[in-house]
Every structure is written in structure tokens, then in C-alpha cells.
Design a protein around this motif. Structure first.
Motif, mmCIF file in Angstrom:
data_model
loop_
_atom_site.group_PDB
_atom_site.id
_atom_site.type_symbol
_atom_site.label_atom_id
_atom_site.label_comp_id
_atom_site.label_asym_id
_atom_site.label_seq_id
_atom_site.Cartn_x
_atom_site.Cartn_y
_atom_site.Cartn_z
ATOM 1 N N MET A 70 0.784 -1.177 0.045
ATOM 2 C CA MET A 70 -0.020 -0.055 0.026
ATOM 3 C C MET A 70 0.807 1.114 0.101
ATOM 4 N N ASN A 71 0.498 2.260 -0.847
ATOM 5 C CA ASN A 71 1.228 3.635 -0.979
ATOM 6 C C ASN A 71 1.001 4.501 0.158
ATOM 7 N N SER A 72 1.609 5.443 0.463
ATOM 8 C CA SER A 72 1.080 6.556 1.233
ATOM 9 C C SER A 72 -0.006 7.191 1.041
ATOM 10 N N GLU A 73 -0.496 7.260 -0.219
ATOM 11 C CA GLU A 73 -1.669 7.929 -0.477
ATOM 12 C C GLU A 73 -2.894 6.987 -0.163
ATOM 13 N N GLN A 74 -2.838 5.864 -0.568
ATOM 14 C CA GLN A 74 -3.598 4.894 0.011
ATOM 15 C C GLN A 74 -3.892 4.964 1.567
ATOM 16 N N LEU A 89 -3.135 7.485 3.497
ATOM 17 C CA LEU A 89 -3.882 8.745 3.876
ATOM 18 C C LEU A 89 -5.251 8.727 3.580
ATOM 19 N N LEU A 90 -5.786 8.014 2.567
ATOM 20 C CA LEU A 90 -6.946 7.799 2.402
ATOM 21 C C LEU A 90 -7.620 7.054 3.325
ATOM 22 N N ASP A 91 -7.037 5.936 3.784
ATOM 23 C CA ASP A 91 -7.582 4.941 4.878
ATOM 24 C C ASP A 91 -7.605 5.803 6.032
ATOM 25 N N GLY A 92 -6.659 6.407 6.320
ATOM 26 C CA GLY A 92 -6.512 7.351 7.614
ATOM 27 C C GLY A 92 -7.577 8.276 7.757
ATOM 28 N N ALA A 147 -10.610 8.097 5.897
ATOM 29 C CA ALA A 147 -11.877 7.686 5.998
ATOM 30 C C ALA A 147 -12.169 7.048 7.604
ATOM 31 N N LEU A 148 -11.100 6.484 8.047
ATOM 32 C CA LEU A 148 -11.231 5.900 9.380
ATOM 33 C C LEU A 148 -11.600 7.013 10.467
ATOM 34 N N THR A 149 -10.843 8.110 10.296
ATOM 35 C CA THR A 149 -11.008 9.196 11.209
ATOM 36 C C THR A 149 -12.486 9.918 11.138
ATOM 37 N N VAL A 150 -12.794 9.770 9.942
ATOM 38 C CA VAL A 150 -14.606 10.264 9.526
ATOM 39 C C VAL A 150 -15.223 9.464 10.184
ATOM 40 N N TYR A 151 -15.129 8.416 9.907
ATOM 41 C CA TYR A 151 -16.210 7.109 10.701
ATOM 42 C C TYR A 151 -15.907 7.337 11.936
ATOM 43 N N ARG A 152 -15.053 7.490 12.699
ATOM 44 C CA ARG A 152 -14.941 7.755 14.062
ATOM 45 C C ARG A 152 -15.398 8.861 14.532
ATOM 46 N N LEU A 153 -15.128 9.850 13.736
ATOM 47 C CA LEU A 153 -16.118 11.273 13.993
ATOM 48 C C LEU A 153 -17.386 11.223 13.853
ATOM 49 N N ASN A 154 -17.907 10.367 13.002
ATOM 50 C CA ASN A 154 -19.449 10.252 12.841
ATOM 51 C C ASN A 154 -19.926 9.765 14.182
ATOM 52 N N GLY A 155 -19.433 8.649 14.561
ATOM 53 C CA GLY A 155 -19.654 7.971 15.830
ATOM 54 C C GLY A 155 -19.593 8.642 17.040
ATOM 55 N N LEU A 168 -12.858 18.860 2.040
ATOM 56 C CA LEU A 168 -12.587 17.488 1.628
ATOM 57 C C LEU A 168 -14.203 17.034 1.011
ATOM 58 N N ALA A 169 -14.982 17.316 1.611
ATOM 59 C CA ALA A 169 -16.451 16.795 1.147
ATOM 60 C C ALA A 169 -16.773 17.361 -0.130
ATOM 61 N N ALA A 170 -16.483 18.569 -0.436
ATOM 62 C CA ALA A 170 -16.692 19.149 -1.567
ATOM 63 C C ALA A 170 -15.871 18.544 -2.664
ATOM 64 N N THR A 171 -14.519 18.176 -2.439
ATOM 65 C CA THR A 171 -13.574 17.494 -3.343
ATOM 66 C C THR A 171 -13.932 15.999 -3.512
ATOM 67 N N LEU A 172 -14.461 15.388 -2.624
ATOM 68 C CA LEU A 172 -15.102 13.945 -2.900
ATOM 69 C C LEU A 172 -16.256 14.220 -3.620
ATOM 70 N N ASP A 173 -17.206 15.098 -3.534
ATOM 71 C CA ASP A 173 -18.278 15.458 -4.181
ATOM 72 C C ASP A 173 -18.086 15.374 -5.768
ATOM 73 N N THR A 174 -17.123 16.252 -6.006
ATOM 74 C CA THR A 174 -16.423 16.450 -7.285
ATOM 75 C C THR A 174 -15.954 15.342 -8.070
ATOM 76 N N ILE A 175 -15.092 14.308 -7.204
ATOM 77 C CA ILE A 175 -14.673 13.131 -7.793
ATOM 78 C C ILE A 175 -15.648 12.090 -7.940
ATOM 79 N N ILE A 176 -16.616 11.938 -6.996
ATOM 80 C CA ILE A 176 -17.629 10.966 -7.464
ATOM 81 C C ILE A 176 -18.612 11.423 -8.538
#
Length: 151
Positions: free
Chosen positions: A1-5, A7-10, A12-20, A137-145
Motif C-alpha cells: 500500500m502506498n502513502s496516498e492509500q 492517507l485515504l484510509d486514515g 476515512a477511518l477518522t471520519v467514521y470515528r468522528l461520525n460515531g 474534503l467533502a466538496a472534493t469528494l463530491d467532485t470526484i464522485i
């Protein structure tokens, strides 16, 4: 896994934790007012201006069906009401009632206290910068999606 992956995992996991964490805090704030955190989220979306269910869902990043179910419950409990939508005959607007506004007012003092505690712990500037980063981050993900949907 590369550092960008990583970062993406980190991220996502942080946002999931924040959501909880936000759901736990939200439940603690909303339950004394007799509403769930999910109800509070929908009510907050229409607090300033009535919205169609699809618009609420887009703003919250959830499905229209889940918002429809909650809106129907809120209307049944008298906390919200459906109003005609001049822009669309079938998609009614969800609007807050006096009873819903009273529930939100019961939450407000503890909500303000929690916001103050968080601002005090982070510092006002860092708190604002954190919110701005999350919004970006949310706006960027909206654009990518949206770009991937175009493929």
C-alpha cells in the motif's frame, strides 16, 4: 500500500470515528428533548427554510428514502409538516412546526455549551480551520464522485 492509500484510509477511518462521536454527542443532546439525533438532523436541515426531502438528503449525504421515513415520522409526531412546493407539484416541502421549534430550543443550551467546550479545547481559529478543511474534503469528494459518474 502506498502513502496516498494510507492517507485515504486514515481520512476515512477518522471520519467514521468522528461520525460515531458526533452521533453519541447528538444523542445525548437530543434525547432530553424527546427526539433522536436522526430526527434532529432532519429538523436542523429545515429550521431556517422548508426543503424537499431530496434536498435534505443531498445536504446530509444520505438516501432520499431514509429522509422520507424520518420526515413522515416527524410529521406524524407534529414536529414538522408538509407544505406545497411551488417548484414541484409532487415533491412537497418539509417545514418545522412550533412543536419542532420548541424541541430544538430545548436542545440549544446544551448544544451551545458543547460548541463552547470544543472551541475552547481546539481554539477558535483551529476549530474554524478544521471545519473549513472538512468542508473542502467533502466538496472534493463530491467532485470526484460526480466525475466518476460521468465516465
Amino acid at each position: 500500500m502506498n502513502s496516498e492509500q494510507e492517507l485515504l484510509d486514515g481520512a476515512a477511518l477518522t471520519v467514521y470515528r468522528l461520525n460515531g462521536q458526533f452521533l453519541t454527542i447528538g444523542d445525548g443532546l437530543s434525547s432530553p428533548a424527546g427526539i433522536s439525533v436522526a430526527w434532529w438532523q432532519v429538523m436542523a436541515a429545515v429550521q431556517d427554510q422548508p426543503q424537499p426531502v431530496a434536498g435534505i438528503a443531498r445536504a446530509m449525504g444520505v438516501t432520499r428514502q431514509s429522509v422520507q421515513r424520518i420526515a413522515d415520522l416527524l410529521v406524524g409526531k407534529g414536529m414538522c409538516e408538509y407544505r406545497p412546493n411551488p417548484a414541484h407539484k409532487r415533491a412537497k416541502l418539509v417545514a418545522m412546526t412550533e412543536e419542532g421549534e420548541a424541541a430544538i430550543r430545548r436542545i440549544d443550551p446544551q448544544h451551545a455549551a458543547m460548541a463552547h467546550r470544543l472551541a475552547e479545547a481546539l481554539g477558535p481559529a483551529e476549530f474554524a480551520a478544521t471545519v473549513a478543511t472538512l468542508e473542502r474534503l467533502a466538496a472534493t469528494l463530491d467532485t470526484i464522485i460526480a466525475d466518476e459518474d460521468q465516465l
